[in-house]
Design an enzyme around this catalytic site. Structure first.
Site, mmCIF file in Angstrom:
data_model
loop_
_atom_site.group_PDB
_atom_site.id
_atom_site.type_symbol
_atom_site.label_atom_id
_atom_site.label_comp_id
_atom_site.label_asym_id
_atom_site.label_seq_id
_atom_site.Cartn_x
_atom_site.Cartn_y
_atom_site.Cartn_z
ATOM 1 N N HIS A 1 32.334 -35.603 73.648
ATOM 2 C CA HIS A 1 33.196 -35.859 74.455
ATOM 3 C C HIS A 1 33.182 -34.422 75.370
ATOM 4 O O HIS A 1 33.551 -33.328 74.773
ATOM 5 C CB HIS A 1 34.842 -36.058 73.896
ATOM 6 C CG HIS A 1 35.752 -36.366 74.832
ATOM 7 N ND1 HIS A 1 36.985 -35.777 74.662
ATOM 8 C CD2 HIS A 1 35.852 -37.248 75.674
ATOM 9 C CE1 HIS A 1 37.792 -36.408 75.523
ATOM 10 N NE2 HIS A 1 37.011 -37.204 76.262
ATOM 11 N N GLU B 1 29.279 -37.074 77.237
ATOM 12 C CA GLU B 1 30.238 -37.656 78.234
ATOM 13 C C GLU B 1 30.805 -36.521 79.165
ATOM 14 O O GLU B 1 30.966 -35.460 78.645
ATOM 15 C CB GLU B 1 31.278 -38.072 77.361
ATOM 16 C CG GLU B 1 32.348 -38.929 78.034
ATOM 17 C CD GLU B 1 33.487 -38.389 78.634
ATOM 18 O OE1 GLU B 1 34.510 -38.307 79.195
ATOM 19 O OE2 GLU B 1 33.619 -36.930 77.998
ATOM 20 N N HIS C 1 37.733 -32.362 83.962
ATOM 21 C CA HIS C 1 38.702 -33.460 83.711
ATOM 22 C C HIS C 1 39.959 -33.364 84.398
ATOM 23 O O HIS C 1 40.190 -34.490 84.872
ATOM 24 C CB HIS C 1 38.805 -33.266 82.276
ATOM 25 C CG HIS C 1 39.772 -34.256 81.550
ATOM 26 N ND1 HIS C 1 41.207 -34.096 81.592
ATOM 27 C CD2 HIS C 1 39.590 -35.608 80.995
ATOM 28 C CE1 HIS C 1 41.806 -35.146 81.041
ATOM 29 N NE2 HIS C 1 40.568 -35.955 80.855
ATOM 30 N N ASP D 1 33.182 -35.575 83.089
ATOM 31 C CA ASP D 1 34.059 -36.031 84.194
ATOM 32 C C ASP D 1 33.852 -35.653 85.344
ATOM 33 O O ASP D 1 33.272 -34.615 85.560
ATOM 34 C CB ASP D 1 35.527 -35.864 83.803
ATOM 35 C CG ASP D 1 36.072 -36.170 82.464
ATOM 36 O OD1 ASP D 1 36.321 -37.501 82.078
ATOM 37 O OD2 ASP D 1 36.212 -35.359 81.542
#
Length: 344
Positions: free
Chosen positions: A90, A118, A133, A120
């Site tokens: 993450h 992962e 993020h 953003d």
């Protein structure tokens, strides 16, 4: 293989299409995209510097390269055939000294073992897609202000802060920089934020020739359809906890071979949530973020990660990437399977 670090524990059918779109929330409105200025951007300048600079970052323990003609779901299906579950780190695999969304963090994570990254994606005032993020800079950098109100050149002045609040020398990377670094090294999934039109994100993947190693995370069926309309080959991750949404997507012309099924953030092990995905041959991903990860931190019992793997998930999304990786290694040889399923 990287040793377990106990410190981390502390830390179409038009009717089908109409039916599908009717179930979607109202769109947030059109997003104005600035016209190209014709001037070399800060992102382009930095990308040129990155490509010409000597490699100083650690290389992945196993390079993530899909075999010719294949994509991330094909690799995941290959791993599933070998009963191997991958970890999705993450926000890139945050550790002390390695902040969210830094290329240096990504490289550090993959140097210890195969994982998927992962991350953003947000959009600056001058239209550059960057890795971040939050909308605000306050939590993860030494700057203030909103990403959407600052240019990429202005963002370049700030440094990233790790989760302990310590300043690092690392800076906010652009999507182009990340995709350039990831080529031949990493599989990445790009979490779509509301300031980024999904078409623009898919176009960026195409422009960087990254279809085989990058995929788009969407939350609404409408966004998934819009992404697929740009490219039949783009890999899309979308929540598919009910068979009806999957059926509507495929009836609307989305290729199920290009889908990753997000089973949501789990509070407990519940294989029924992704049983229909396994039946359809779609790799399921379950999140242990927050609830289960917090319970693992409190108890020290990591066996639930293996439980998820035994229940058939292709990937576990977690903040405790090394904790989950080491727990899974008790049931599988991730490195050997990853080598067998990739082009290495």
């Amino acid at each position: 293989m990287r040793l377990f670090d106990p410190a981390l524990l502390k830390l179409a059918s038009m009717s089908a299409l109409s039916l599908l779109l009717a179930a979607c929330p109202e769109p947030v409105g059109e997003i104005e995209i600035p016209e190209p200025s014709g001037v070399v951007s800060e992102a382009e300048r930095r990308l040129a510097e990155t490509e010409s600079a000597p490699a100083t970052l650690p290389e992945p323990l196993v390079a993530a390269v899909a075999p010719e003609g294949q994509f991330i779901p094909d690799v995941l299906r290959c791993l599933m055939e070998r009963e191997v579950t991958l970890v999705s780190a993450h926000r890139g695999g945050v550790e002390p000294g390695y902040p969210e969304h830094a290329i240096e963090t990504f490289a550090n994570t993959l140097s210890g073992g195969p994982m998927l990254l992962e991350m953003d994606v947000r959009r600056t005032a001058d239209g550059v897609l960057v890795m971040m993020h939050d909308e605000s800079l306050d939590r993860t950098t030494n700057g203030t202000g909103n990403i959407s109100e600052l240019t990429f050149a202005e963002l370049s002045a700030f440094q990233l802060v790790d989760n302990e609040g310590e300043l690092t020398p690392y800076r906010i990377p652009s999507l182009s920089e990340v995709l350039s670094w990831a080529r031949g090294r990493a599989f990445v999934q790009l979490d779509l934020k509301r300031t980024v039109p999904v078409e623009e994100l898919v176009e960026a993947i195409l422009a960087n020739d990254a279809l085989s190693y990058a995929m788009v995370i969407t939350y609404e069926a409408e966004d998934a359809l819009r992404a697929a309309a740009v490219s039949d080959d783009v890999v899309i991750s979308i929540q598919l906890t009910d068979p009806e949404r999957l059926g509507a997507l495929t009836a609307a012309g989305v290729d199920p071979a290009r889908l990753i099924g997000w089973a949501g953030v789990q509070r407990e092990l519940d294989p029924s949530v992704w049983a229909h995905l396994l039946e359809a041959g779609i790799p399921p991903v379950a999140g242990t973020l927050w609830h289960i990860d917090s319970a693992v931190l409190e108890s020290g019992d990591t066996s639930i990660y293996a439980g998820f793997a035994d229940a058939g998930v292709a990937m576990i999304a977690t903040d405790l990437h090394w904790t989950a990786y080491e727990a899974l290694e008790e049931r599988q040889d991730t490195v050997a399977a990853f080598r067998a399923c990739t082009a290495e």
